[in-house]
Design a protein around this motif. Sequence first.
Motif, PDB file in Angstrom:
ATOM      1  N   ILE A 121       0.778  -1.121  -0.010  1.00  0.00           N
ATOM      2  CA  ILE A 121       0.030   0.141   0.153  1.00  0.00           C
ATOM      3  C   ILE A 121       0.939   1.341   0.096  1.00  0.00           C
ATOM      4  N   ALA A 122       1.989   1.096   0.813  1.00  0.00           N
ATOM      5  CA  ALA A 122       2.797   2.477   0.908  1.00  0.00           C
ATOM      6  C   ALA A 122       3.504   2.675  -0.622  1.00  0.00           C
ATOM      7  N   LEU A 123       3.896   1.467  -1.050  1.00  0.00           N
ATOM      8  CA  LEU A 123       4.676   1.669  -2.459  1.00  0.00           C
ATOM      9  C   LEU A 123       3.359   2.206  -3.624  1.00  0.00           C
ATOM     10  N   VAL A 124       2.282   1.775  -3.541  1.00  0.00           N
ATOM     11  CA  VAL A 124       1.134   2.149  -4.356  1.00  0.00           C
ATOM     12  C   VAL A 124       0.987   3.467  -4.139  1.00  0.00           C
ATOM     13  N   ILE A 125       1.118   4.026  -2.925  1.00  0.00           N
ATOM     14  CA  ILE A 125       0.756   5.600  -2.623  1.00  0.00           C
ATOM     15  C   ILE A 125       1.862   6.337  -3.172  1.00  0.00           C
ATOM     16  N   VAL A 126       3.129   5.817  -2.964  1.00  0.00           N
ATOM     17  CA  VAL A 126       4.215   6.469  -3.413  1.00  0.00           C
ATOM     18  C   VAL A 126       4.119   6.663  -4.936  1.00  0.00           C
ATOM     19  N   TRP A 127       3.705   5.533  -5.524  1.00  0.00           N
ATOM     20  CA  TRP A 127       3.678   5.637  -7.292  1.00  0.00           C
ATOM     21  C   TRP A 127       2.494   6.572  -7.787  1.00  0.00           C
ATOM     22  N   ILE A 128       1.521   6.587  -7.029  1.00  0.00           N
ATOM     23  CA  ILE A 128       0.031   7.013  -7.512  1.00  0.00           C
ATOM     24  C   ILE A 128       0.102   8.603  -7.154  1.00  0.00           C
ATOM     25  N   VAL A 129       0.614   9.077  -5.926  1.00  0.00           N
ATOM     26  CA  VAL A 129       0.794  10.487  -5.730  1.00  0.00           C
ATOM     27  C   VAL A 129       0.976  11.476  -6.926  1.00  0.00           C
ATOM     28  N   PRO A 130       2.258  11.261  -7.471  1.00  0.00           N
ATOM     29  CA  PRO A 130       2.931  12.066  -8.491  1.00  0.00           C
ATOM     30  C   PRO A 130       1.986  12.197  -9.647  1.00  0.00           C
ATOM     31  N   ILE A 131       1.394  10.947 -10.026  1.00  0.00           N
ATOM     32  CA  ILE A 131       0.478  11.080 -11.088  1.00  0.00           C
ATOM     33  C   ILE A 131      -0.792  11.927 -10.958  1.00  0.00           C
ATOM     34  N   ALA A 132      -1.379  11.540  -9.662  1.00  0.00           N
ATOM     35  CA  ALA A 132      -2.566  12.324  -9.206  1.00  0.00           C
ATOM     36  C   ALA A 132      -2.159  13.993  -9.238  1.00  0.00           C
ATOM     37  N   TRP A 133      -1.191  14.360  -8.829  1.00  0.00           N
ATOM     38  CA  TRP A 133      -0.480  15.678  -8.876  1.00  0.00           C
ATOM     39  C   TRP A 133      -0.623  16.021 -10.255  1.00  0.00           C
ATOM     40  N   ILE A 134       0.179  15.662 -11.097  1.00  0.00           N
ATOM     41  CA  ILE A 134       0.289  15.880 -12.320  1.00  0.00           C
ATOM     42  C   ILE A 134      -1.205  16.126 -12.978  1.00  0.00           C
ATOM     43  N   ALA A 135      -2.078  15.241 -12.784  1.00  0.00           N
ATOM     44  CA  ALA A 135      -3.452  15.112 -13.524  1.00  0.00           C
ATOM     45  C   ALA A 135      -4.113  16.523 -12.974  1.00  0.00           C
ATOM     46  N   GLY A 136      -4.156  16.716 -11.530  1.00  0.00           N
ATOM     47  CA  GLY A 136      -4.683  17.810 -10.848  1.00  0.00           C
ATOM     48  C   GLY A 136      -4.167  19.149 -11.418  1.00  0.00           C
ATOM     49  N   LEU A 137      -2.967  19.248 -11.340  1.00  0.00           N
ATOM     50  CA  LEU A 137      -2.323  20.513 -12.007  1.00  0.00           C
ATOM     51  C   LEU A 137      -2.828  20.722 -13.359  1.00  0.00           C
ATOM     52  N   SER A 138      -3.204  19.698 -14.276  1.00  0.00           N
ATOM     53  CA  SER A 138      -3.282  19.891 -15.671  1.00  0.00           C
ATOM     54  C   SER A 138      -4.679  20.538 -15.781  1.00  0.00           C
ATOM     55  N   PHE A 139      -5.708  20.631 -14.721  1.00  0.00           N
ATOM     56  CA  PHE A 139      -7.052  21.288 -14.631  1.00  0.00           C
ATOM     57  C   PHE A 139      -6.835  22.698 -14.070  1.00  0.00           C
ATOM     58  N   LYS A 140      -5.681  23.067 -13.524  1.00  0.00           N
ATOM     59  CA  LYS A 140      -5.653  24.492 -13.157  1.00  0.00           C
ATOM     60  C   LYS A 140      -5.147  25.704 -14.088  1.00  0.00           C
ATOM     61  N   PRO A 141      -5.710  26.802 -13.886  1.00  0.00           N
ATOM     62  CA  PRO A 141      -5.438  27.845 -14.652  1.00  0.00           C
ATOM     63  C   PRO A 141      -3.869  28.382 -14.633  1.00  0.00           C
ATOM     64  N   ASN A 142      -3.342  28.604 -15.834  1.00  0.00           N
ATOM     65  CA  ASN A 142      -1.805  28.932 -15.614  1.00  0.00           C
ATOM     66  C   ASN A 142      -1.496  29.945 -14.983  1.00  0.00           C
TER      67      ASN A 142
ATOM     68  N   GLU B 118      -2.927  30.988 -12.379  1.00  0.00           N
ATOM     69  CA  GLU B 118      -2.942  30.666 -10.902  1.00  0.00           C
ATOM     70  C   GLU B 118      -1.590  29.853 -10.303  1.00  0.00           C
ATOM     71  N   LEU B 119      -1.331  28.950 -11.278  1.00  0.00           N
ATOM     72  CA  LEU B 119       0.031  28.168 -10.823  1.00  0.00           C
ATOM     73  C   LEU B 119       1.243  29.002 -10.920  1.00  0.00           C
ATOM     74  N   MET B 120       1.310  30.106 -11.671  1.00  0.00           N
ATOM     75  CA  MET B 120       2.583  31.021 -11.649  1.00  0.00           C
ATOM     76  C   MET B 120       2.686  31.551 -10.147  1.00  0.00           C
ATOM     77  N   ALA B 121       1.527  31.765  -9.599  1.00  0.00           N
ATOM     78  CA  ALA B 121       1.791  32.214  -8.206  1.00  0.00           C
ATOM     79  C   ALA B 121       1.953  31.295  -7.227  1.00  0.00           C
ATOM     80  N   SER B 122       1.192  30.101  -7.273  1.00  0.00           N
ATOM     81  CA  SER B 122       1.582  29.035  -6.413  1.00  0.00           C
ATOM     82  C   SER B 122       1.047  27.624  -6.886  1.00  0.00           C
ATOM     83  N   THR B 123       1.721  26.572  -6.723  1.00  0.00           N
ATOM     84  CA  THR B 123       1.090  25.265  -6.789  1.00  0.00           C
ATOM     85  C   THR B 123       0.400  24.546  -5.895  1.00  0.00           C
TER      86      THR B 123
END
Length: 288
Positions: A29-50, A52-57
């Motif tokens: 479970i720990a390895l799955v979390i380590v593997w999936i968190v970066p992917i979820a972070w990338i997917a989440g940032l892809s739906f944010k306005p640029n 807003e991301l210039m100020a903070s992620t």
Amino acid sequence: MAMTATQGTAGQSMVGRSLGDRLILAAIIALVIVWIVPIAWIAGLSFKPNSELMASTGTLFRAPYTLKNYTDILASSGVFRWILNSVVVALGQTVGVLVLASLAGYGFARTQFPGRGVLFALVLIGLAVPEQAVIIARFQTFNDLKLHNSYLGLILPHLSAPFGVFLMTQYFKAIPRELDEAAMLDNASRFKTFWRVLLPLTVPAQATLGIFTFLAAWNDYLWPLISATKPEMFTLTVGLASTQTNFAQSEGLGFLMAQSVFAGLPVLIVYLFFQKYIVTAVAGAAIR
């Protein structure tokens, strides 16, 4: 008393086994979390306005969200052409590798010919040769043949797949030879024996090899970057990279993340459809 002692030992063994299983499960479970968190972070940032991301992620879990990053990708005039190029190249490499690796694997596993051991050793040596070591010679060869900026130029270099030949050879070796003998008793030719009897038994290995080949071809960046110099021959990886500015990381982080998600979705879909074959092949290899 002896029975009681035995029961006690068995109980302790079950408790220890249960504790061990829980520790293994927790580690997985720990390895799955380590593997999936970066992917979820990338997917989440892809739906944010640029903007807003210039100020903070750190605003990933707060509105607003937008689809503009994806619409900007689709608005590119060449993106659908790049997708078509990637599909043609990936499917061409996959089919070619499966055909050649299956034939070579059958030849090494089922036939005897002079130099068979030496030739197979050369194939295994090919596993240790990095692509970068032959990239200049490959470029000059394809330049002399005038194959750059063509589908053949993008497909042919990766049809030599030492891992595929090794995998299919081992899989054919694991199939009982009695099947060949039974087919030959029925007057089946060697090719008919290969095509009708043995090849259907290697479907799990072929599916695994096909998925790995398709994934590698779809994500390949180095050779398409060198061989395809015309925008209409770009694959998706090269095409998307060409749309990035020098300051993409600071001015268009959401757009950059959307590109990563967009390029990875087709491979994920293919894997979801064929994952059972990978599991079957890995389980079969473990049993052998």
